[in-house]
Design a protein around this motif. Structure first.
Motif, mmCIF file in Angstrom:
data_model
loop_
_atom_site.group_PDB
_atom_site.id
_atom_site.type_symbol
_atom_site.label_atom_id
_atom_site.label_comp_id
_atom_site.label_asym_id
_atom_site.label_seq_id
_atom_site.Cartn_x
_atom_site.Cartn_y
_atom_site.Cartn_z
ATOM 1 N N LYS A 61 0.648 -1.250 -0.025
ATOM 2 C CA LYS A 61 -0.310 -0.316 0.240
ATOM 3 C C LYS A 61 1.154 1.187 0.311
ATOM 4 O O LYS A 61 0.406 2.374 -0.525
ATOM 5 N N LEU A 64 1.614 1.904 -3.204
ATOM 6 C CA LEU A 64 0.913 2.300 -4.548
ATOM 7 C C LEU A 64 0.793 3.603 -4.482
ATOM 8 O O LEU A 64 0.196 4.726 -4.728
ATOM 9 N N VAL A 103 -8.745 0.296 -3.330
ATOM 10 C CA VAL A 103 -7.233 -0.188 -3.037
ATOM 11 C C VAL A 103 -7.714 -1.789 -3.013
ATOM 12 O O VAL A 103 -8.781 -2.155 -2.189
ATOM 13 N N CYS A 112 -4.795 -0.590 -8.142
ATOM 14 C CA CYS A 112 -6.586 -0.020 -7.849
ATOM 15 C C CYS A 112 -6.482 0.400 -9.528
ATOM 16 O O CYS A 112 -5.596 0.888 -10.136
#
Length: 122
Positions: A61, A64, A103, A112
């Motif tokens: 995450k 991202l 996400v 995503c």
């Protein structure tokens, strides 16, 4: 070849989709009292829209979020260059909007969906 924006942000080629709208033309028409018809002056080509969609993928995450932040920083009115997976180059692009979806965590990666709308000037 990976699709990229300004040789900086790289997009996943498997989900890369680019919709290219047609260019617009401006015309000025002039009329005069007592004369039949009109004079049409072609002012040339103007802008066109490009809509890029796909999936942003990263290992976690945090990565991202960094990728999203990199694209957000390019949302500044400056001209950008987009290169597609097929090697087509689109120059003089201004990012008009950037939107992402939820996400999704799957296996060892997160992703995503996204949509970037560009205006190609000149």
């Amino acid at each position: 070849m990976k699709a990229n924006l300004d040789n900086f942000v790289y997009f996943d080629s498997d989900s890369f989709n680019l919709q290219i709208k047609s260019r617009q033309r401006d015309v000025a028409e002039r009329r005069a009292i007592g004369l039949d018809g009109a004079v049409s002056i072609d002012l040339g080509q103007r802008t066109r829209k490009l809509i890029q969609t796909g999936q942003l993928r990263a290992a976690n995450k945090s990565s991202l979020n960094e990728k999203n932040a990199d694209i957000d920083e390019m949302f500044d009115g400056q001209m950008r260059t987009l290169i597609t997976p097929a090697g087509m180059m689109f120059e003089n692009l201004r990012i008009d909007s950037f939107q992402t979806g939820a996400v999704v965590v799957s296996g060892s990666a997160v992703s995503c969906t996204y949509e970037i709308v560009y205006t190609q000037l000149g």
